[in-house]
Design an enzyme around this catalytic site. Structure first.
Site, PDB file in Angstrom:
ATOM      1  N   GLN A 284       0.789  -1.224   0.000  1.00 53.45           N
ATOM      2  CA  GLN A 284       0.000   0.000   0.000  1.00 53.45           C
ATOM      3  C   GLN A 284       0.826   1.283   0.000  1.00 53.45           C
ATOM      4  OE1 GLN A 284      -2.563  -1.848   3.335  1.00 53.45           O
ATOM      5  NE2 GLN A 284      -3.917  -0.374   2.366  1.00 53.45           N
TER       6      GLN A 284
ATOM      7  N   HIS B  88      -3.043  -4.812 -12.571  1.00 48.85           N
ATOM      8  CA  HIS B  88      -2.612  -4.596 -13.964  1.00 48.85           C
ATOM      9  C   HIS B  88      -3.600  -5.241 -14.938  1.00 48.85           C
ATOM     10  CE1 HIS B  88       1.764  -4.029 -12.373  1.00 48.85           C
ATOM     11  NE2 HIS B  88       1.037  -2.928 -12.296  1.00 48.85           N
TER      12      HIS B  88
ATOM     13  N   ASP C 297       1.563   0.789  -8.189  1.00 48.89           N
ATOM     14  CA  ASP C 297       2.918   0.784  -8.768  1.00 48.89           C
ATOM     15  C   ASP C 297       3.844   1.776  -8.060  1.00 48.89           C
ATOM     16  OD1 ASP C 297       1.755  -0.942 -10.502  1.00 48.89           O
ATOM     17  OD2 ASP C 297       2.098   0.240 -12.321  1.00 48.89           O
TER      18      ASP C 297
ATOM     19  N   ARG D   3       4.246   0.110  12.651  1.00 45.54           N
ATOM     20  CA  ARG D   3       3.929  -1.208  12.093  1.00 45.54           C
ATOM     21  C   ARG D   3       3.999  -1.118  10.571  1.00 45.54           C
ATOM     22  NH1 ARG D   3      -1.630  -4.258  11.214  1.00 45.54           N
ATOM     23  NH2 ARG D   3      -0.655  -6.015  10.180  1.00 45.54           N
TER      24      ARG D   3
ATOM     25  N   HIS E 213       1.318  -9.216   4.439  1.00 49.26           N
ATOM     26  CA  HIS E 213       0.116  -8.368   4.433  1.00 49.26           C
ATOM     27  C   HIS E 213      -0.521  -8.498   3.042  1.00 49.26           C
ATOM     28  CE1 HIS E 213      -1.793  -4.767   6.598  1.00 49.26           C
ATOM     29  NE2 HIS E 213      -2.486  -4.884   5.478  1.00 49.26           N
TER      30      HIS E 213
ATOM     31  N   ASN F  83      -1.344 -10.822   8.199  1.00 50.54           N
ATOM     32  CA  ASN F  83      -2.348  -9.810   8.500  1.00 50.54           C
ATOM     33  C   ASN F  83      -3.743 -10.240   8.062  1.00 50.54           C
ATOM     34  OD1 ASN F  83      -3.160  -6.943   9.173  1.00 50.54           O
ATOM     35  ND2 ASN F  83      -3.856  -7.069   7.050  1.00 50.54           N
ATOM     36  N   GLU F  84      -4.698 -10.124   8.964  1.00 48.89           N
ATOM     37  CA  GLU F  84      -6.127 -10.283   8.666  1.00 48.89           C
ATOM     38  C   GLU F  84      -6.426 -11.433   7.703  1.00 48.89           C
ATOM     39  OE1 GLU F  84      -8.046  -6.684   7.474  1.00 48.89           O
ATOM     40  OE2 GLU F  84      -7.635  -5.674   9.350  1.00 48.89           O
TER      41      GLU F  84
ATOM     42  N   ASN G  97      -7.133  -6.259  14.977  1.00 51.82           N
ATOM     43  CA  ASN G  97      -7.561  -5.053  14.269  1.00 51.82           C
ATOM     44  C   ASN G  97      -9.061  -4.886  14.446  1.00 51.82           C
ATOM     45  OD1 ASN G  97      -4.945  -5.038  13.340  1.00 51.82           O
ATOM     46  ND2 ASN G  97      -5.465  -5.451  11.199  1.00 51.82           N
TER      47      ASN G  97
ATOM     48  N   TYR H 254     -12.298  -1.922  13.500  1.00 49.74           N
ATOM     49  CA  TYR H 254     -12.697  -0.644  12.921  1.00 49.74           C
ATOM     50  C   TYR H 254     -14.147  -0.243  13.218  1.00 49.74           C
ATOM     51  CZ  TYR H 254      -8.424  -0.451  10.069  1.00 49.74           C
ATOM     52  OH  TYR H 254      -7.129  -0.362   9.650  1.00 49.74           O
TER      53      TYR H 254
ATOM     54  N   GLU I  82      -4.447  -2.255  14.454  1.00 57.05           N
ATOM     55  CA  GLU I  82      -5.033  -1.314  13.486  1.00 57.05           C
ATOM     56  C   GLU I  82      -6.348  -0.774  14.015  1.00 57.05           C
ATOM     57  OE1 GLU I  82      -5.665  -2.453   9.343  1.00 57.05           O
ATOM     58  OE2 GLU I  82      -3.803  -3.604   9.400  1.00 57.05           O
TER      59      GLU I  82
HETATM   60  C1  BGC Z   1      -6.125  -3.751   6.351  1.00 61.65           C
HETATM   61  C2  BGC Z   1      -5.430  -2.560   5.738  1.00 61.65           C
HETATM   62  C3  BGC Z   1      -6.460  -1.595   5.185  1.00 61.65           C
HETATM   63  C4  BGC Z   1      -7.311  -1.125   6.349  1.00 61.65           C
HETATM   64  C5  BGC Z   1      -8.317  -0.035   6.037  1.00 61.65           C
HETATM   65  C6  BGC Z   1      -7.376  -3.417   7.105  1.00 61.65           C
HETATM   66  O1  BGC Z   1      -8.371  -4.327   6.766  1.00 61.65           O
HETATM   67  O2  BGC Z   1      -5.232  -4.502   7.128  1.00 61.65           O
HETATM   68  O3  BGC Z   1      -4.534  -3.022   4.775  1.00 61.65           O
HETATM   69  O4  BGC Z   1      -5.904  -0.564   4.486  1.00 61.65           O
HETATM   70  O5  BGC Z   1      -8.003  -2.219   6.878  1.00 61.65           O
HETATM   71  O6  BGC Z   1      -9.326  -0.438   5.192  1.00 61.65           O
END
Ligand code: BGC
Length: 491
Positions: A37, A57, A70, A95, A140, A185-186, A326, A328, A395
């Site tokens: 990313q 691509h 890229d 991280r 990741h 990751n995730e 993580n 959100y 996260e």
């Molecule tokens: C991921 C990240 C992503 C973030 C925000 C997580 O699911 O680990 O790579 O950018 O959420 O959407």
């Protein structure tokens, strides 16, 4: 005269109330990014194609704004600026992730790309010089395309050995630089969108079958890497290893037994599918039973959920030194009748309706809702479900589509979630020792491209220089970390 016990308890409650705006001394602050990313330089200095490079691509239209990773945030060339930004905020840890194909261009461990090694060595040296601890993810989501082509990626058990070989190479190369390792990751997102719905790279579809095969290989690959560290590196290098597992929070719609069970079931299918094997040793009972029953109704001789042997259960159980999670957003959950038997499908295995209240704050309709109470519930659920284990939030953060510098919505989000952390620590007795904002800088946000901003620092993607500018959230967090306190009155 007041009895000493009463005096003591008054003093204690006063000091606890006072303390609960302050972060404990052992609590660490960080911010995160990932190689795919931010690095860019997708084919520079010997790096080869990842599944995401190829996916984008070949299908530019699968990315909202048709942007590619890229160049991304060009951190391959601008890493010193990233570290300076982390330092300016006063972060304890950064991280980031290593790109497998930058270290091992063939995917295999027999050919190490020294230019790739040199890049990460410079990055770690820069962190060290600035007093920032590297927290390093090995994988990741950016699998070498060559391993997808020749093995089918995470659907083939061979990948568990190839991942373990890659992990050993990194543990050895960076043993003097890194003390906190995160294997994968995730896995939920990797397995679901990569191999279930096919919405993300490598774009393979096979819902109801592939998620479980992928989950099994992820857990085994992680466990192999963990044991390698344990047996070959821990004694000399004294680091810590875990796997990053994520989930939203799922809140039952009513107190009815059905809704409460449905919410628990969603958590198990989202988090427990990976967490239960690692923390407890096997798949969650509810998943074994439901997928087993539905498989036999479908006329299959064995469950679509591939079993672990007793030996594998022993091998996997306890492969963590702390929990890395993580979080959100939140969702509400309602039970729903089991779907008719038909083509296998992961969502039909769960059987629940999830939705978000329209009153929950979101930013420009992006994918994250601001529900800090969900984080506190999640942390409590972790303790109840898996025991009193040290937890680090790896996260948490908020998205928008405008990229504004005056990002008050992000300040509100982080403030609310840090406040939930304090409540979890002081009121609920959760052993929470760290919080990591996603993200340090704006990144190439997978299918959202560069149109979704999440950074404490803005990256101008229309500028070839990828100029970085601190947002209000960065300035605000700097004060919080300096004072180790959430309120303005602390300083
Ligand atoms: C991921 C990240 C992503 C973030 C925000 C997580 O699911 O680990 O790579 O950018 O959420 O959407």
């Amino acid at each position: 005269m007041m009895r000493p016990l009463i005096v003591l308890s008054c003093l204690l409650s006063v000091s606890l109330a006072w303390n609960s705006n302050y972060f404990p001394d052992n609590f660490k602050f960080g911010a995160a990014t990932a190689a795919q990313q931010v690095e860019g330089a997708w084919d520079e200095d010997g790096k080869t194609e990842t599944i995401w490079d190829k996916f984008v691509h070949q299908n530019p239209d699968r990315i909202g704004d048709r942007s590619s990773p890229d160049i991304a945030s060009d951190s391959y060339h601008k890493y010193k600026e990233d570290i300076a930004l982390a330092k300016a905020i006063g972060l304890d840890h950064y991280r980031m992730s290593i790109a497998w194909t930058r270290i091992l261009p063939t995917g295999f461990a027999d050919k190490i790309n020294q230019a790739g090694v040199a890049y990460y060595k410079k990055l770690f040296a820069e962190m060290k010089a600035n007093g920032i601890e590297p927290m390093v993810t090995l994988h990741h989501w950016d699998l070498p395309q060559s391993l997808q082509d020749s093995y089918g990626g995470w659907l083939n058990e061979t990948i568990t050995d190839l991942f373990a070989d890659y992990a050993r190479v990194c543990f050895e190369l960076f043993k003097d630089d890194v003390k906190i390792w995160l294997t994968i990751n995730e896995p939920k997102n990797l397995c679901h969108s990569g191999y279930g719905t096919g919405g993300g790279a490598p774009g393979v579809r096979g819902s109801g079958v592939n998620e479980y095969i992928c989950a099994r290989n992820i857990v085994l690959g992680h466990a192999k890497a963990y044991h390698i560290y344990d047996q070959e590196f821990r004694a000399q290098n004294n680091g810590r290893v875990s796997i990053v597992i994520d989930t939203d929070w799922y809140e039952p719609n009513t107190n009815s037994g059905e809704d409460v069970e449905a919410a628990e079931r969603v958590l198990q299918f989202n988090f427990g599918l990976y967490g239960n094997p690692v923390y407890k040793g096997n798949w969650p009972e509810v998943i074994i039973n439901r997928v087993g029953n539905r498989s036999s109704l479908e006329g299959l001789e064995t469950s679509r959920l591939p079993a672990f042997t007793d030996e594998e259960i022993q091998f996997i159980r306890g492969t963590y030194d702390f929990m890395a999670v993580n979080y959100y957003s939140s969702n509400m959950v309602e039970a729903k009748p089991d779907a008719d038997i038909g083509d296998p499908n992961f969502d039909s295995d769960i059987s629940a309706t999830t939705y978000r209240e329209s009153s929950w704050p979101t930013c420009n309709g992006t994918h994250i809702v601001d529900t800090p109470w969900g984080l506190r519930s999640f942390l409590n659920w972790l303790k109840t479900t898996y025991g009193d284990i040290e937890i680090v939030i790896t996260e948490n953060g908020r998205s928008d589509k405008t990229g504004v510098l005056e990002d008050d919505h992000r300040v509100t989000y982080i403030q609310g979630h840090l406040s939930a952390c304090l409540d979890a620590i002081f009121t609920d007795g959760i052993n929470l020792t760290g919080y990591t904002v996603w993200s340090l800088i704006d990144t190439w946000e997978w299918s959202g491209g560069v149109s979704i901003a999440m950074g404490l620092n803005r990256v101008n993607f229309s500028d070839p220089e990828r100029t970085r500018t601190p947002r209000k959230s960065a300035t605000w967090l700097t004060e919080v970390i300096k004072n180790r306190c959430l309120e303005d009155t602390c300083s």
